[in-house]
Scaffold this motif. Structure first.
Motif, PDB file in Angstrom:
ATOM      1  N   VAL A  92       0.902  -1.158   0.045  1.00 31.01           N
ATOM      2  CA  VAL A  92       0.022  -0.042  -0.137  1.00 31.01           C
ATOM      3  C   VAL A  92       1.014   1.100   0.115  1.00 31.01           C
ATOM      4  N   ALA A  93       1.891   1.078   0.820  1.00 29.62           N
ATOM      5  CA  ALA A  93       2.806   2.308   0.816  1.00 29.62           C
ATOM      6  C   ALA A  93       3.591   2.411  -0.302  1.00 29.62           C
ATOM      7  N   SER A  95       2.678   1.648  -3.372  1.00 30.89           N
ATOM      8  CA  SER A  95       1.840   2.139  -4.368  1.00 30.89           C
ATOM      9  C   SER A  95       1.503   3.422  -4.326  1.00 30.89           C
ATOM     10  N   THR A  96       1.248   4.073  -3.022  1.00 30.43           N
ATOM     11  CA  THR A  96       0.980   5.264  -2.842  1.00 30.43           C
ATOM     12  C   THR A  96       1.878   6.435  -3.085  1.00 30.43           C
ATOM     13  N   VAL A  97       3.291   5.826  -2.646  1.00 29.54           N
ATOM     14  CA  VAL A  97       4.583   6.508  -3.022  1.00 29.54           C
ATOM     15  C   VAL A  97       4.840   6.846  -4.571  1.00 29.54           C
ATOM     16  N   TYR A  98       4.671   5.794  -5.180  1.00 29.07           N
ATOM     17  CA  TYR A  98       4.630   6.125  -6.669  1.00 29.07           C
ATOM     18  C   TYR A  98       3.615   6.749  -7.263  1.00 29.07           C
ATOM     19  N   LEU A  99       2.567   6.677  -6.977  1.00 27.02           N
ATOM     20  CA  LEU A  99       1.294   7.386  -7.296  1.00 27.02           C
ATOM     21  C   LEU A  99       1.292   8.629  -7.063  1.00 27.02           C
ATOM     22  N   GLY A 100       1.871   8.944  -5.770  1.00 26.91           N
ATOM     23  CA  GLY A 100       1.955  10.235  -5.411  1.00 26.91           C
ATOM     24  C   GLY A 100       3.129  11.017  -5.856  1.00 26.91           C
ATOM     25  N   GLY A 131       3.229   2.623 -10.320  1.00 23.64           N
ATOM     26  CA  GLY A 131       2.278   2.769  -9.072  1.00 23.64           C
ATOM     27  C   GLY A 131       0.983   2.005  -9.581  1.00 23.64           C
ATOM     28  N   ALA A 135      -0.642  -1.000  -7.635  1.00 25.89           N
ATOM     29  CA  ALA A 135      -1.686  -0.776  -6.939  1.00 25.89           C
ATOM     30  C   ALA A 135      -2.807  -1.926  -7.497  1.00 25.89           C
TER      31      ALA A 135
END
Length: 145
Positions: A92-93, A95-100, A131, A135
């Motif tokens: 989750v982290a 995916s969040t970092v890549y997408l963020g 990301g 995800a």
């Protein structure tokens, strides 16, 4: 032969992309300032490499280590390597970092004014793709993680 699910395959692709990004970072260390310039890291970083400063190498090695750890978590969730602790939280982290990173580049860009527009667009697109792949794999395998 083991048949991987689409979620597992997505995480294998994500791990491969993270590992490829790690290798690109290592290539900068091996090639030197021209690679930092080509990758769009900024003239300040390239000049630091030319001056023999240790900081660019340490920063690049840190990024490489993080990317390789992320690849390991994705491979763990995909069932390719032994299970790692906190894999669900890590994915989750990740995916969040890549997408963020992909969507926040307009906010980050002023902090690194020497990085080229090409760097921001290409690296953000790559981060967005990686990301999304992570995800998708994470959501697909959520119940089994």
């Amino acid at each position: 032969m083991y048949a991987f699910s689409t979620g597992s395959l997505a995480l294998i692709v994500g791990a491969s992309l993270s590992a490829a990004a790690a290798m690109a970072h290592l290539a900068c260390i091996v090639i030197g300032a021209p690679a930092y310039r080509f990758m769009g890291a900024g003239e300040r970083m390239a000049r630091a490499v030319d001056a023999g400063q240790l900081r660019p190498t340490l920063v690049t090695l840190a990024v490489t280590g993080v990317l390789l750890a992320w690849a390991a978590f994705a491979l763990s969730a995909a069932g390719v390597v032994e299970p790692l602790p906190l894999t669900k939280v890590a994915l989750v982290a990740i995916s969040t970092v890549y997408l963020g990173r992909a969507v926040a580049f307009p906010l980050i860009k002023p902090i690194f004014p020497e990085n080229s527009n090409t760097f921001w667009l290409v690296s953000s697109g790559i981060c967005g793709l990686i990301g999304l792949v992570h995800a998708y794999g994470t959501v697909s395998l959520w119940r089994t993680l």
